[in-house]
Write a protein that holds these residues in place. Structure first.
Motif, short mmCIF file in Angstrom:
data_model
loop_
_atom_site.label_atom_id
_atom_site.label_comp_id
_atom_site.label_asym_id
_atom_site.label_seq_id
_atom_site.Cartn_x
_atom_site.Cartn_y
_atom_site.Cartn_z
N ASN A 269 0.83 -1.21 0.00
CA ASN A 269 0.00 0.00 0.00
C ASN A 269 0.86 1.25 0.00
OD1 ASN A 269 -2.11 -1.76 0.20
ND2 ASN A 269 -2.80 -1.07 2.22
N GLU A 270 0.24 2.35 -0.38
CA GLU A 270 0.92 3.64 -0.28
C GLU A 270 0.91 4.12 1.18
OE1 GLU A 270 -0.12 5.37 -4.74
OE2 GLU A 270 -0.85 6.40 -2.96
N ARG A 271 1.85 5.00 1.46
CA ARG A 271 1.89 5.59 2.79
C ARG A 271 0.67 6.49 2.97
NH1 ARG A 271 7.59 7.85 4.91
NH2 ARG A 271 8.08 5.77 4.14
N GLU A 272 0.00 6.38 4.11
CA GLU A 272 -1.19 7.17 4.36
C GLU A 272 -1.05 7.95 5.66
OE1 GLU A 272 -4.84 5.12 5.21
OE2 GLU A 272 -3.85 3.54 6.35
N LEU A 273 -1.68 9.11 5.67
CA LEU A 273 -1.68 9.95 6.86
C LEU A 273 -2.67 9.40 7.87
CD1 LEU A 273 -0.75 12.55 8.28
CD2 LEU A 273 -2.58 13.75 7.07
N VAL A 274 -2.22 9.23 9.09
CA VAL A 274 -3.06 8.68 10.16
C VAL A 274 -3.59 9.79 11.07
CG1 VAL A 274 -3.11 7.17 12.16
CG2 VAL A 274 -1.82 6.49 10.12
N ALA A 275 -2.68 10.65 11.52
CA ALA A 275 -3.07 11.68 12.48
C ALA A 275 -2.09 12.84 12.42
CB ALA A 275 -3.13 11.12 13.90
N SER A 276 -2.60 14.03 12.73
CA SER A 276 -1.76 15.23 12.69
C SER A 276 -2.11 16.17 13.83
CB SER A 276 -1.97 16.00 11.37
OG SER A 276 -1.62 15.23 10.25
N ILE A 277 -1.11 16.92 14.26
CA ILE A 277 -1.31 18.10 15.09
C ILE A 277 -0.72 19.26 14.31
CG2 ILE A 277 -0.81 19.30 17.24
CD1 ILE A 277 -0.41 16.64 18.59
N THR A 278 -1.55 20.23 13.96
CA THR A 278 -1.10 21.35 13.14
C THR A 278 -1.35 22.67 13.87
OG1 THR A 278 -1.66 20.11 11.14
CG2 THR A 278 -1.27 22.47 10.89
N ALA A 279 -0.35 23.53 13.87
CA ALA A 279 -0.49 24.83 14.53
C ALA A 279 -1.69 25.56 13.96
CB ALA A 279 0.78 25.64 14.33
N GLY A 280 -2.56 26.01 14.83
CA GLY A 280 -3.72 26.77 14.40
C GLY A 280 -4.90 25.92 13.95
N ARG A 281 -4.70 24.60 13.82
CA ARG A 281 -5.79 23.72 13.36
C ARG A 281 -6.10 22.59 14.32
NH1 ARG A 281 -4.14 22.38 7.28
NH2 ARG A 281 -5.23 20.48 7.83
N GLY A 282 -5.20 22.34 15.25
CA GLY A 282 -5.46 21.27 16.21
C GLY A 282 -5.18 19.89 15.64
N THR A 283 -5.96 18.91 16.08
CA THR A 283 -5.72 17.52 15.68
C THR A 283 -6.67 17.09 14.57
OG1 THR A 283 -7.21 16.73 17.40
CG2 THR A 283 -4.88 16.90 17.97
N GLU A 284 -6.16 16.20 13.72
CA GLU A 284 -6.96 15.64 12.63
C GLU A 284 -6.62 14.16 12.50
OE1 GLU A 284 -7.48 18.91 9.25
OE2 GLU A 284 -5.39 18.79 9.92
N TYR A 285 -7.62 13.38 12.07
CA TYR A 285 -7.44 11.94 11.99
C TYR A 285 -8.00 11.39 10.69
CZ TYR A 285 -6.63 12.35 17.01
OH TYR A 285 -6.15 12.70 18.24
N ALA A 286 -7.39 10.32 10.23
CA ALA A 286 -7.98 9.57 9.13
C ALA A 286 -9.29 8.96 9.61
CB ALA A 286 -7.03 8.48 8.66
N ASP A 287 -10.26 8.85 8.72
CA ASP A 287 -11.55 8.30 9.11
C ASP A 287 -11.41 6.90 9.70
OD1 ASP A 287 -13.45 9.75 6.33
OD2 ASP A 287 -12.86 10.57 8.28
N SER A 288 -10.45 6.14 9.22
CA SER A 288 -10.30 4.75 9.65
C SER A 288 -9.84 4.61 11.09
CB SER A 288 -9.31 4.02 8.73
OG SER A 288 -8.05 4.67 8.73
#
Length: 120
Positions: free
Chosen positions: A42-61
């Motif tokens: 599989n290709e590399r996929e983004l799981v989770a992030s902490i971004t300045a000014g945006r907070g946390t984000e997650y892959a739906d899975s």
């Protein structure tokens, strides 16, 4: 700047693991911290992030099961993984968008990866 990921291993489905990524080296600021994963074939996929000014984000899975957090005093970002499923099996990589000095551009840095294997 170096990133050192750790915490992977073998766990049964439904279990938990916590990944850590420790940063060494001096920096000016961090724009974002991420956890990616790559399963075989599989290709590399983004799981989770902490971004300045945006907070946390997650892959739906992984929403509701994984939590990304940081400890600035320890220069460490974590990925708490609960209710693990066999589909979560992958090599997990941490990465950070870093500005080394006040005058430099943002650069991406990557850790070496840590293997998570979830057995059914």
């Amino acid at each position: 700047v170096q990133l050192q990921a750790s915490g992977g291993g073998l766990v049964q489905a439904g279990g938990s693991l916590r990944l850590s990524c420790v940063r060494s080296g001096s920096i000016f600021r961090i724009n974002a911290m991420h956890w990616y994963r790559q399963a075989p074939g599989n290709e590399r996929e983004l799981v989770a992030s902490i971004t300045a000014g945006r907070g946390t984000e997650y892959a739906d899975s992984v929403k509701g099961r994984f939590t990304i957090s940081r400890d600035s005093a320890k220069n460490t970002v974590y990925l708490q993984m609960n209710s693990l499923e066999p589909e979560d099996t992958a090599v997990y990589y941490c990465s950070e968008e870093i500005q080394r000095t006040e005058w430099s551009a943002l650069q991406w840095y990557w850790g070496q990866g840590t293997l998570v294997t979830v057995s059914s």
